[in-house]
Design an enzyme around this catalytic site. Sequence first.
Site, PDB file in Angstrom:
ATOM      1  N   CYS A   1      14.094   9.527   6.914  1.00 24.45           N
ATOM      2  CA  CYS A   1      14.168   9.234   8.252  1.00 24.45           C
ATOM      3  C   CYS A   1      15.226   9.178   9.101  1.00 24.45           C
ATOM      4  CB  CYS A   1      13.326   8.050   8.448  1.00 24.45           C
ATOM      5  SG  CYS A   1      14.279   6.532   7.540  1.00 24.45           S
TER       6      CYS A   1
ATOM      7  N   VAL B   1       1.243   7.110  13.073  1.00 21.82           N
ATOM      8  CA  VAL B   1       0.206   5.945  12.231  1.00 21.82           C
ATOM      9  C   VAL B   1       0.778   4.585  12.637  1.00 21.82           C
ATOM     10  CG1 VAL B   1      -0.087   5.219  10.079  1.00 21.82           C
ATOM     11  CG2 VAL B   1      -0.388   7.542  10.546  1.00 21.82           C
ATOM     12  N   GLY B   2       2.140   4.693  13.189  1.00 23.55           N
ATOM     13  CA  GLY B   2       2.774   3.321  13.448  1.00 23.55           C
ATOM     14  C   GLY B   2       1.966   2.868  14.944  1.00 23.55           C
TER      15      GLY B   2
ATOM     16  N   GLU C   1       8.804   0.992  11.237  1.00 23.69           N
ATOM     17  CA  GLU C   1      10.083   1.824  11.000  1.00 23.69           C
ATOM     18  C   GLU C   1       9.332   3.088  11.075  1.00 23.69           C
ATOM     19  OE1 GLU C   1      13.361   1.000  10.491  1.00 23.69           O
ATOM     20  OE2 GLU C   1      12.988  -1.229  10.664  1.00 23.69           O
TER      21      GLU C   1
ATOM     22  N   GLY D   1       6.639   4.638   8.286  1.00 23.58           N
ATOM     23  CA  GLY D   1       5.927   5.952   8.251  1.00 23.58           C
ATOM     24  C   GLY D   1       6.028   6.793   9.574  1.00 23.58           C
ATOM     25  N   SER D   2       5.086   7.599   9.719  1.00 18.03           N
ATOM     26  CA  SER D   2       5.128   8.286  10.875  1.00 18.03           C
ATOM     27  C   SER D   2       4.883   7.483  12.266  1.00 18.03           C
ATOM     28  CB  SER D   2       4.207   9.391  11.015  1.00 18.03           C
ATOM     29  OG  SER D   2       2.885   8.851  10.782  1.00 18.03           O
ATOM     30  N   THR D   3       5.609   8.182  13.295  1.00 15.48           N
ATOM     31  CA  THR D   3       5.353   7.369  14.594  1.00 15.48           C
ATOM     32  C   THR D   3       3.764   7.312  14.915  1.00 15.48           C
ATOM     33  OG1 THR D   3       7.491   7.828  15.269  1.00 15.48           O
ATOM     34  CG2 THR D   3       5.804   7.545  17.239  1.00 15.48           C
TER      35      THR D   3
ATOM     36  N   GLU E   1      10.282  15.820  14.707  1.00 14.09           N
ATOM     37  CA  GLU E   1      10.777  15.401  13.447  1.00 14.09           C
ATOM     38  C   GLU E   1      10.090  16.413  12.700  1.00 14.09           C
ATOM     39  OE1 GLU E   1       9.258  12.012  11.316  1.00 14.09           O
ATOM     40  OE2 GLU E   1      11.347  11.525  10.802  1.00 14.09           O
TER      41      GLU E   1
ATOM     42  N   LYS F   1       0.974  -1.206  -0.238  1.00 12.09           N
ATOM     43  CA  LYS F   1      -0.035   0.029   0.074  1.00 12.09           C
ATOM     44  C   LYS F   1       0.793   1.208   0.040  1.00 12.09           C
ATOM     45  CE  LYS F   1      -2.489   3.385   2.180  1.00 12.09           C
ATOM     46  NZ  LYS F   1      -1.859   4.450   1.350  1.00 12.09           N
TER      47      LYS F   1
END
Length: 494
Positions: free
Chosen positions: A286, A234-235, A252, A230-232, A387, A177
């Site tokens: 990143c 969403v993780g 990651e 992706g971003s923290t 970030e 995706k």
Amino acid sequence: MTQPTFAPFIDGESWQDAGPADFTVTNPATGESLGQETECDRAAVGKIVASSQSAFQQRPWQKMSAAERGGLLLRLADLMEQQSEAIVETELLDTGKPISQLRAGELPLTAAIIRFYAGAADKVEGSIKSGTPGEVLMQMYEPYGVVAGILPWNYPFVNAALKVAPAIATGNAIVLKPAQETPLGTLAFAKLCVEAGIPPGIVNVVLGSGSVTGQALIEHPDVRKISFTGSTAVGQHIQKSAADQMKMVNLECGGKNAMIVFADADLDRAAEAALLSGFVNAGQLCVSCSRVLVESSIAAEFEAMLTERAQKIVLGNPRNESTQVGPMITRSQYDIALSYLSEATSDCNVLCGGSTADIPSPCNDGYWIQPTLLSGVRPGMKVHDEEIFGPVLSVVRFKDEQEAVSIANSVNYGLSGSVWTKDGSRGLRVSKALDTGICWLNTMLTGYPQISLSPHKLSGTGVELGMEGMLAYLKRKSIVIGIDDDAPVGWGLG
Ligand code: NAP
Ligand code: MG
């Protein structure tokens, strides 16, 4: 001229009527529309996962040896090199990356990752453990089945390889995706997989937003492992969602990485490394070290070196061979980076850059931000702690080793770091003290497929790259075999 429709990829083909195509994909360097992207709803995602599940369960995938899967990956890497200019063009349109960096950086790294996993495919070893004489104990690995690879927009092609190559090497099927803003490279990647001989359905692609398509994918019961970059935020959400069905998750996520420059460092090389790290891909990387921690005694000199060189960085049309920095890849990321800058410029000194940039036609409607150097940055400031994911390099001064380590580790993230000193013991000591998954000592950003990256703190969980990154695509299985008629049964209770 009618524009293309970007459609999901299932069973080796583009699925043109999968859903409404009302999301516009944009060239970030020019602001022009590249075409319309389809959004897969839950039903469309279900159909694509079913295709993956069926391709996984049936011939030829189940009959293929690990060495044969490795051979397919080798063919994929060869094809990628043969078609490299077409891939460069796709990524240039989709992400606005400078052409020289796509040719010399992204494509060779992608091919290297695929070749590493091609060679690793038949190196997975189980084990035999000692038990009683009447029993043999076996431990082995098995693929999960269908895995989901969820990708960010900053390095779509490399990230597709990072998920697909270990998944294929270990005998899984994978549904990718891509980020909604950057579907082109992922679709091109999936098509190449089929051309390389990977059976249709083993690499499928869903398209659409994270909240609709991504969410449907991670919740699908046949998806047993999720590999996310992706971003923290969403993780964290994905990890919580995956808990309901106890799925294996690899995350990651973000970083706010520090480079530490001691007074005895090779300042010339350190300055080059700092600028490369801060501004490559316009800071949308990143592992880039967006904080430069400098020993106070040389700070003024080092800031002057950075400023003089940063002013010469060529920002502009990614098609020009001399361009070093391209645009922000998405409109929303452009807005986010600018809002950080407007806040930071009142608290810190702007040594260079600090605002948007005007780039001539055809790039006048692109998302341009000047490479920006800030000094006087301190822990606690947003620009230091969070970030930005934009071309903003912050210089922070420190007085001694202890303070340098403490500032470097003061953020919530723990992805990467870099240490610059000619004192070998100190270099190793500080590298070990950084709470990050990787540290470059007197070097910067060199990428090797054989080195694992395992993020610390809010940068993620699990491991990617290296042999360990491949084993993350396998579940463990033990078999205990009785070989004597009078072998003991149970725990000695019966
Ligand atoms: P993002 O917003 O977290 O999105 C990443 C991916 O997740 C996109 O494909 C996104 O879809 C999807 N997604 C969003 N919500 C979802 C949900 N509920 N379920 C399933 N999927 C969902 O990150 P980004 O803005 O694209 O990328 C930038 C971030 O990635 C930065 O924080 C950067 O540090 C991080 N990054 C980390 C690494 C690493 O290796 N550690 C590498 C590269 C980037 P949509 O965008 O289509 O909505
Ligand atoms: Mg996003």
